[in-house]
Write an enzyme that holds these catalytic residues in place. Sequence first.
Site, PDB file in Angstrom:
ATOM      1  N   ARG A  16       0.804  -1.237   0.000  1.00 31.43           N
ATOM      2  CA  ARG A  16       0.000   0.000   0.000  1.00 31.43           C
ATOM      3  C   ARG A  16       0.832   1.281   0.000  1.00 31.43           C
ATOM      4  O   ARG A  16       0.311   2.378  -0.161  1.00 31.43           O
ATOM      5  CB  ARG A  16      -0.954  -0.010   1.207  1.00 31.43           C
ATOM      6  CG  ARG A  16      -2.169  -0.889   0.950  1.00 31.43           C
ATOM      7  CD  ARG A  16      -3.246  -0.604   1.958  1.00 31.43           C
ATOM      8  NE  ARG A  16      -3.006  -1.291   3.215  1.00 31.43           N
ATOM      9  CZ  ARG A  16      -3.389  -0.819   4.406  1.00 31.43           C
ATOM     10  NH1 ARG A  16      -4.007   0.342   4.493  1.00 31.43           N
ATOM     11  NH2 ARG A  16      -3.161  -1.509   5.500  1.00 31.43           N
ATOM     12  N   GLY A 140      -5.102  -9.514  15.458  1.00 33.21           N
ATOM     13  CA  GLY A 140      -5.278 -10.810  16.093  1.00 33.21           C
ATOM     14  C   GLY A 140      -5.891 -10.601  17.475  1.00 33.21           C
ATOM     15  O   GLY A 140      -5.493  -9.710  18.213  1.00 33.21           O
ATOM     16  N   ARG A 300      20.417  22.824   9.576  1.00 32.36           N
ATOM     17  CA  ARG A 300      20.699  21.460   9.115  1.00 32.36           C
ATOM     18  C   ARG A 300      21.847  20.822   9.888  1.00 32.36           C
ATOM     19  O   ARG A 300      22.497  21.473  10.701  1.00 32.36           O
ATOM     20  CB  ARG A 300      20.986  21.501   7.614  1.00 32.36           C
ATOM     21  CG  ARG A 300      19.762  21.950   6.810  1.00 32.36           C
ATOM     22  CD  ARG A 300      20.118  22.293   5.380  1.00 32.36           C
ATOM     23  NE  ARG A 300      20.793  21.188   4.722  1.00 32.36           N
ATOM     24  CZ  ARG A 300      21.549  21.326   3.638  1.00 32.36           C
ATOM     25  NH1 ARG A 300      21.721  22.528   3.098  1.00 32.36           N
ATOM     26  NH2 ARG A 300      22.125  20.285   3.103  1.00 32.36           N
ATOM     27  N   TYR A 333      22.621  32.374   3.968  1.00 31.09           N
ATOM     28  CA  TYR A 333      23.022  30.970   3.924  1.00 31.09           C
ATOM     29  C   TYR A 333      24.474  30.871   4.380  1.00 31.09           C
ATOM     30  O   TYR A 333      25.360  31.505   3.784  1.00 31.09           O
ATOM     31  CB  TYR A 333      22.887  30.405   2.500  1.00 31.09           C
ATOM     32  CG  TYR A 333      23.580  29.069   2.364  1.00 31.09           C
ATOM     33  CD1 TYR A 333      23.092  27.944   3.025  1.00 31.09           C
ATOM     34  CD2 TYR A 333      24.749  28.934   1.609  1.00 31.09           C
ATOM     35  CE1 TYR A 333      23.747  26.721   2.944  1.00 31.09           C
ATOM     36  CE2 TYR A 333      25.404  27.709   1.522  1.00 31.09           C
ATOM     37  CZ  TYR A 333      24.904  26.611   2.192  1.00 31.09           C
ATOM     38  OH  TYR A 333      25.556  25.406   2.120  1.00 31.09           O
ATOM     39  N   ASN A 344      28.061  40.254  13.527  1.00 34.83           N
ATOM     40  CA  ASN A 344      26.791  40.580  12.892  1.00 34.83           C
ATOM     41  C   ASN A 344      26.893  40.191  11.419  1.00 34.83           C
ATOM     42  O   ASN A 344      27.776  40.660  10.704  1.00 34.83           O
ATOM     43  CB  ASN A 344      26.496  42.072  13.008  1.00 34.83           C
ATOM     44  CG  ASN A 344      25.064  42.364  12.581  1.00 34.83           C
ATOM     45  OD1 ASN A 344      24.144  42.346  13.381  1.00 34.83           O
ATOM     46  ND2 ASN A 344      24.876  42.590  11.287  1.00 34.83           N
TER      47      ASN A 344
END
Length: 426
Positions: A16, A140, A300, A333, A344
């Site tokens: 599935r 079950g 990250r 980044y 800074n």
Amino acid sequence: MKNTIAIVLAAGRGTRMKSDTPKVLHEILGKPMISYVTGAVSKAAVKNIVVVTGFGSDKVRDFFYGAGIKTVVQKKLLGSADAVGAAKREIGRSGDVLVVYGDTPLITAETLKKLIEKHKDSCASLTLLTAVLRDPAEYGRIIRDTAGRIIKIAEDSEAREYKKETDEINVGTCVFKSADLLDSLKGIGCDNSKREYYLTDTVGILSAGGKRVESIAMEDLNEMIGVNSRVELAAATNVMKKRIMEELMASGVTIQDPATTTIYPDVKIGKDTIIYPNTIIESDVKIGENCRIGPFARLRGGTRIGNGTEIGNFVELVRTTIADSTKVKHHTYLGDAKVGKNVNIGAGAITANYDGKNKSRTFIGDSSFIGVGAIIIAPVKIGKKALVGAGAVILRGTNVKDGATVVGVPAKVLRRRSGDRRKTDR
Ligand code: UD1
Ligand code: CA
């Protein structure tokens, strides 16, 4: 737990999921779901772990390569008893065998420990983890005699005559005495509607042989969520997220909006740090105390942040260390960088750490000031109290000295004429 071996059943294809990837390798917060299961098992002090693989066995084996976890292959998927049988050679006659399913990633070490403890204390042949469900369909059923002793498990497909009788079900996790498991496996046939060898038939066999089958009831039903589809994968992910964030909040971290925040496992955050909405913090990140992170920040792996540091909106950090009281507040980044304290980083400043072949590092010394939109093409070293002008492009290999000011494209040292009162301090 000495003398206990864990067998993790993970041969199923997971039809599935509609995937070429084996079900147990589908990820929850960056890690394959089966690694949560093996993690809980080893946290419960069971060090000897064997994973039974089938569909995509090479991929599962490769995932565990070097992790001290053995894999065996079940050649044909003939049922859960046959799967355990595939690991038979790993099982000695003394000791115990813990059986867990690779697709129940929310099971906790605490529950496994309780199950093993009960098993040892009661000296039972088999101890089952059970739950009482409002809708026991598909599971079950636990069948007990009038004295309350467990005498069999009736699988859903075979349970017609018991269906109305009980809502107590078999979770699937259980502990056997090794010898009793090995002996009872021999008696299992496939005379049922699915023509499968059911591991749960051991219950009837052991009970009929005068052996004791015990159980403990599951407290938090979330732990038994099995992942069979992508919808269930998302549900399990949500439960896992909640767990991780609640633990952090209990330790003194403010998470302003858990609904929009994602924190992976293996993240450490110090007290009085505030996580603002829409922030993602991936595994292997450490953040100190009194920091402010986000909104819309992405931290990250390999990121280390000191105390009192601010990481603002649309900032991505990877494999980057930032010391105390530094500000990286907008649209930045930083990759493979080491940034000192009281620095800074201006809006939009970027480290270009990848040249298409190699990744290189950037060093920024204490109390430096990086102007807005600066582009730092690594490797670059910027000393202490240096000043990088707005829009400067610092070429690779540049070494900006302590206290120097660099400006322009490409960035050059700005020499001050005498009497120039340009301030480099903030
Ligand atoms: C099983 C239990 C059932 C329990 C339910 C809980 C059996 C016979 N029944 O039913 O009592 O209530 O789990 O979710 O065990 N597997 C293999 N090889 C096989 C067959 C299965 O490795 O040949 C693995 C699957 O990958 C899965 C586990 O065994 O992790 C259970 O098998 P599955 O077929 O899903 O059993 P259920 O019908 O869900
Ligand atoms: Ca199942």
